[in-house]
Design a protein around this motif. Structure first.
Motif, mmCIF file in Angstrom:
data_model
loop_
_atom_site.group_PDB
_atom_site.id
_atom_site.type_symbol
_atom_site.label_atom_id
_atom_site.label_comp_id
_atom_site.label_asym_id
_atom_site.label_seq_id
_atom_site.Cartn_x
_atom_site.Cartn_y
_atom_site.Cartn_z
ATOM 1 N N ARG A 191 -39.739 10.271 71.117
ATOM 2 C CA ARG A 191 -39.979 9.005 70.987
ATOM 3 C C ARG A 191 -39.804 8.338 71.846
ATOM 4 N NH1 ARG A 191 -36.449 8.441 64.964
ATOM 5 N NH2 ARG A 191 -38.042 9.178 63.640
ATOM 6 N N GLU A 192 -38.962 8.351 72.927
ATOM 7 C CA GLU A 192 -38.639 7.697 74.121
ATOM 8 C C GLU A 192 -39.877 7.691 74.933
ATOM 9 O OE1 GLU A 192 -35.552 6.504 77.542
ATOM 10 O OE2 GLU A 192 -34.978 8.073 75.966
ATOM 11 N N LEU A 193 -40.237 8.721 75.367
ATOM 12 C CA LEU A 193 -41.491 9.284 76.064
ATOM 13 C C LEU A 193 -42.728 8.664 75.406
ATOM 14 C CD1 LEU A 193 -40.574 13.017 76.991
ATOM 15 C CD2 LEU A 193 -40.842 11.100 78.744
ATOM 16 N N ARG A 194 -42.844 8.485 74.211
ATOM 17 C CA ARG A 194 -44.119 8.075 73.639
ATOM 18 C C ARG A 194 -44.032 6.538 73.921
ATOM 19 N NH1 ARG A 194 -45.744 7.386 67.265
ATOM 20 N NH2 ARG A 194 -47.968 6.654 67.755
ATOM 21 N N SER A 195 -43.128 5.827 73.734
ATOM 22 C CA SER A 195 -42.851 4.369 74.316
ATOM 23 C C SER A 195 -43.321 4.155 75.736
ATOM 24 C CB SER A 195 -41.564 3.958 74.014
ATOM 25 O OG SER A 195 -41.126 4.100 72.539
ATOM 26 N N ALA A 225 -46.800 11.889 86.866
ATOM 27 C CA ALA A 225 -45.857 13.236 87.106
ATOM 28 C C ALA A 225 -44.539 13.299 86.293
ATOM 29 C CB ALA A 225 -45.650 13.345 88.605
ATOM 30 N N PHE A 226 -44.022 12.107 86.313
ATOM 31 C CA PHE A 226 -42.710 11.932 85.437
ATOM 32 C C PHE A 226 -43.052 12.542 83.835
ATOM 33 C CE2 PHE A 226 -40.530 9.494 82.031
ATOM 34 C CZ PHE A 226 -39.307 9.641 82.533
ATOM 35 N N GLY A 227 -44.328 12.085 83.343
ATOM 36 C CA GLY A 227 -44.499 12.791 82.023
ATOM 37 C C GLY A 227 -44.361 14.377 82.047
ATOM 38 N N LEU A 228 -45.248 14.726 83.061
ATOM 39 C CA LEU A 228 -45.105 16.433 83.096
ATOM 40 C C LEU A 228 -43.776 16.836 83.199
ATOM 41 C CD1 LEU A 228 -46.705 18.887 83.630
ATOM 42 C CD2 LEU A 228 -46.673 18.351 86.180
ATOM 43 N N THR A 229 -42.883 16.234 84.178
ATOM 44 C CA THR A 229 -41.429 16.899 84.276
ATOM 45 C C THR A 229 -40.893 16.831 83.253
ATOM 46 O OG1 THR A 229 -41.527 15.887 86.752
ATOM 47 C CG2 THR A 229 -39.402 16.523 85.776
ATOM 48 N N GLN A 230 -40.920 15.812 82.281
ATOM 49 C CA GLN A 230 -39.931 15.729 81.212
ATOM 50 C C GLN A 230 -40.357 16.474 79.799
ATOM 51 O OE1 GLN A 230 -37.007 13.840 81.153
ATOM 52 N NE2 GLN A 230 -37.640 13.381 83.217
ATOM 53 N N PHE A 231 -41.825 16.425 80.030
ATOM 54 C CA PHE A 231 -42.159 17.222 78.595
ATOM 55 C C PHE A 231 -41.936 18.768 78.919
ATOM 56 C CE2 PHE A 231 -44.420 13.466 77.126
ATOM 57 C CZ PHE A 231 -44.012 13.764 75.754
ATOM 58 N N ARG A 257 -56.678 11.369 70.880
ATOM 59 C CA ARG A 257 -56.121 12.676 70.827
ATOM 60 C C ARG A 257 -54.607 12.978 71.139
ATOM 61 N NH1 ARG A 257 -61.858 13.129 71.977
ATOM 62 N NH2 ARG A 257 -61.716 13.008 74.308
ATOM 63 N N VAL A 258 -54.497 11.925 72.393
ATOM 64 C CA VAL A 258 -52.836 11.790 72.602
ATOM 65 C C VAL A 258 -52.036 11.363 71.289
ATOM 66 C CG1 VAL A 258 -51.284 10.692 74.130
ATOM 67 C CG2 VAL A 258 -53.188 11.729 75.065
ATOM 68 N N ALA A 259 -52.536 10.467 70.659
ATOM 69 C CA ALA A 259 -51.695 9.749 69.545
ATOM 70 C C ALA A 259 -51.402 10.854 68.447
ATOM 71 C CB ALA A 259 -52.639 8.602 68.914
ATOM 72 N N VAL A 260 -52.678 11.767 68.030
ATOM 73 C CA VAL A 260 -52.656 12.488 67.202
ATOM 74 C C VAL A 260 -51.654 13.731 67.576
ATOM 75 C CG1 VAL A 260 -53.831 14.364 66.006
ATOM 76 C CG2 VAL A 260 -54.882 12.230 66.087
ATOM 77 N N ARG A 261 -51.435 14.069 68.806
ATOM 78 C CA ARG A 261 -50.500 14.960 69.054
ATOM 79 C C ARG A 261 -49.222 14.363 68.924
ATOM 80 N NH1 ARG A 261 -52.073 19.146 72.386
ATOM 81 N NH2 ARG A 261 -54.457 19.209 73.184
ATOM 82 N N LEU A 280 -45.989 19.893 73.289
ATOM 83 C CA LEU A 280 -45.113 19.351 74.405
ATOM 84 C C LEU A 280 -45.648 19.733 75.700
ATOM 85 C CD1 LEU A 280 -41.614 20.678 72.906
ATOM 86 C CD2 LEU A 280 -42.289 18.177 73.284
ATOM 87 N N GLY A 281 -46.208 20.966 75.911
ATOM 88 C CA GLY A 281 -46.775 21.406 76.973
ATOM 89 C C GLY A 281 -48.174 20.478 77.395
ATOM 90 N N ASP A 282 -48.893 20.108 76.398
ATOM 91 C CA ASP A 282 -50.055 19.478 76.594
ATOM 92 C C ASP A 282 -49.839 17.827 77.018
ATOM 93 O OD1 ASP A 282 -51.586 21.735 76.353
ATOM 94 O OD2 ASP A 282 -52.352 21.209 74.697
ATOM 95 N N LEU A 283 -48.806 17.403 76.253
ATOM 96 C CA LEU A 283 -48.669 16.077 76.439
ATOM 97 C C LEU A 283 -48.000 15.843 78.029
ATOM 98 C CD1 LEU A 283 -46.959 15.070 73.162
ATOM 99 C CD2 LEU A 283 -48.890 14.214 74.177
ATOM 100 N N GLY A 284 -47.311 16.621 78.395
ATOM 101 C CA GLY A 284 -46.798 16.680 80.037
ATOM 102 C C GLY A 284 -48.035 16.783 80.722
ATOM 103 N N ALA A 285 -48.917 17.673 80.608
ATOM 104 C CA ALA A 285 -50.110 17.779 81.360
ATOM 105 C C ALA A 285 -51.093 16.926 81.390
ATOM 106 C CB ALA A 285 -50.772 19.048 80.881
ATOM 107 N N LEU A 286 -51.318 16.184 80.362
ATOM 108 C CA LEU A 286 -52.072 14.799 80.003
ATOM 109 C C LEU A 286 -51.703 13.613 80.721
ATOM 110 C CD1 LEU A 286 -53.028 15.334 76.347
ATOM 111 C CD2 LEU A 286 -54.600 15.036 78.129
ATOM 112 N N GLY A 287 -50.185 13.582 80.914
ATOM 113 C CA GLY A 287 -49.618 12.624 81.749
ATOM 114 C C GLY A 287 -49.771 12.979 83.184
#
Length: 520
Positions: free
Chosen positions: A337-341, A278-284, A410-414, A265-272
């Motif tokens: 799931r929604e964030l992945r979309s 920045a929306f991805g960081l906020t939500q994750f 690497r994002v997909a595997v996460r 969760l932390g890394d997916l937000g940081a990658l976004g």
């Protein structure tokens, strides 16, 4: 268990995973490495041991190899007057830095090695003293240290210049130096200099009682505290030929999967965020914070430190806590799931992800890439699936893989691993057996060894433990903890080649390797 092409007596350790141990001479040391390579095995760890407690001035070099049937720990005693051993770099590229670290810590040298530069020693240690020698006290004075400039490899040519980054960084992260050789913004070469976070942990282990040292193991790398503590406790329980209660095994798996989810969760937000979303960081970040808060309420610590203890777990889970964690899994699954979309459909994000930091499956095999990053480059290795120890033998964990080998992979595997961990947590909560969560572990008399091997969120964590169980007390003679970052840091240097400098933070975060776990 046998290594193909090598006749060798191996002893099966009392561990929940298939682990064997044996001793070899110099010839068999190289023959074994060649045989493991031919069998598509891999080097998990290499380290040195001070055997002066057995033989005055004696040393040994050790290697742990992963094969299809399990893990083999080989011990090669070294001559007192010439503590050298055959170089393993021709067989395993990842051995180079491990051998350099062993030379810094113990003075044992890989004969014929091409790269003999110091790795953990930054010139501040006492001359002619090695931190892991039994006679050297912890915290020895650095008087007489030989401080020298590190000889980075230089790249020459028209328009080539260097960009030094670190070891102090702008963010609140651990120290590491990165030396870029670039033309314009295109990276021609990256060389890392690590070791700034060396804390003397392996020496400190020898000063702790075996039944207390799990707390130190849990602080090797804070984001993997459950994985390290479980691996240490597994090694200790292995040395004591002790079997923990069934409920304790399931609770440990629950903790491990919650740790995996928190990090993804932390890394997916940081990658976004590194790709300007920045929306991805906020939500994750919000999801991760909720996850950590529930861990604090249920287990007493946000990162679940000291929850795994020798003999089981420090605490239990009641029905109310199990229900809360189950409902949190359901809610997190829907939101992720929604964030992945959103990630998949965001053209700007995918433009930054796809093709960036590419590591081909062939290069991944050659360099020994492991763990999450390895699975994103086609290396389908996951101990939970390949060697499922209890309770994973009853959970049918699925291995998430990809072959593209870039940031997008690497994002997909996460995402896939996060979904699988949520499923596993629900299955663990539903199948949690009744009984005690902790049993009294007692150590016997006589020297003993044990090993722990656990699939952490970053990759496989390995702990090798040597005990001296004397009648008057118990002591740790050697405890080596190995982080998968040892294998993966060198691969990062290759992944960035041909990319532009501004993409390095994104590539680096897609691996998210540990400084602390590497620098002990």
């Amino acid at each position: 268990m046998r290594i193909p092409g090598l006749t060798l007596e191996l002893d099966r350790l009392s561990a929940p995973l298939p682990i064997w141990r044996g001793s070899v001479d110099a010839d068999a040391w190289q023959v074994a490495a060649r045989a493991v390579t031919a069998a598509d095995g891999r080097l998990v760890a290499l380290w040195g041991s001070d055997r002066s407690w057995r033989e005055p001035g004696g040393f040994a070099v050790c290697a742990a190899y992963a094969l299809a049937d399990g893990l083999v720990w080989l011990d090669h005693p070294l001559p007192v007057d010439a503590p050298t051993y055959p170089d393993l770099a021709p067989f395993f590229a990842c051995a180079v830095r491990m051998q350099r670290a062993a030379a810094d810590l113990l003075g044992i040298v890989a004969a014929g090695a091409r790269d003999t530069r110091p790795w953990l020693d930054h010139g501040a240690w006492p001359l002619d003293q090695f931190p892991l020698h039994e006679q050297v006290p912890a915290g020895a004075s650095s008087a007489g240290a030989n401080v020298v400039d590190y000889p980075f490899v230089r790249v020459a040519g028209d328009g080539v210049h260097e960009i030094p980054v670190g070891p102090v960084h702008a963010g609140i992260i651990e120290p590491g130096h990165f030396r870029f050789s670039v033309v314009g913004e295109k990276v021609l070469r990256l060389e890392e200099r690590l070791g700034y976070a060396h804390k003397g942990i392996e020496k400190r282990f020898t000063q702790l009682a075996p039944l207390e040292a799990h707390r130190l193991a849990g602080r090797v790398s804070g984001d993997s505290t459950v994985a390290y503590t479980w691996a240490y406790c597994m090694a200790l329980e292995s040395a004591a030929t002790f079997t923990i209660p069934a409920r304790a095994r399931w609770l440990r798996a629950l903790l491990l999967e919650r740790e995996r989810v928190a990090n993804h969760l932390g890394d997916l937000g940081a990658l976004g965020n590194d790709a300007a979303l920045a929306f991805g960081l906020t939500q994750f970040s919000r999801l991760r914070e909720d996850w950590l808060r529930l861990s604090k309420e249920v287990f007493g610590h946000r990162l679940m430190m000291d929850c795994v203890v020798p003999g089981g777990t420090a605490g239990d889970v009641d029905c109310a806590a199990a229900d809360r964690m189950g409902r949190q899994c359901d809610a997190t699954l829907l939101e992720v799931r929604e964030l992945r979309s959103i990630f998949d459909e965001h053209a700007g994000l995918q433009d930054r992800f796809i093709g960036t930091g590419h590591v081909s499956p062939e290069l991944a095999v050659e360099l020994g890439l492991t763990g999450l990053a390895g699975r994103a480059s086609g290396r389908a290795m996951d101990l939970r699936h390949d060697h499922p120890w209890p309770p994973y033998d009853a959970l049918s964990a699925k291995t998430a893989t990809h072959r593209a080998g870039d940031v997008a992979a690497r994002v997909a595997v996460r995402f896939l691993e996060l979904f699988e961990s949520l499923r596993l947590i629900r299955a663990i909560l539903a199948g949690l057996p009744a009984g005690e969560h902790l049993a009294d572990l007692r150590l016997g008399v006589g020297a003993s060894v044990g090993a722990g091997w656990v699939e952490g969120w970053r990759g496989e964590v390995f702990v090798a433990l040597e005990l001296d169980n004397a009648a008057h007390g118990h002591a740790i003679r050697r405890c080596h903890c190995h982080d998968p970052s040892w294998q993966n840091w060198p691969v990062l240097e290759h992944a960035v080649i041909g990319n532009i400098v501004p993409d390095f933070p994104l590539i680096n975060k897609s691996f998210n390797l540990s400084y602390s776990g590497h620098d002990l």
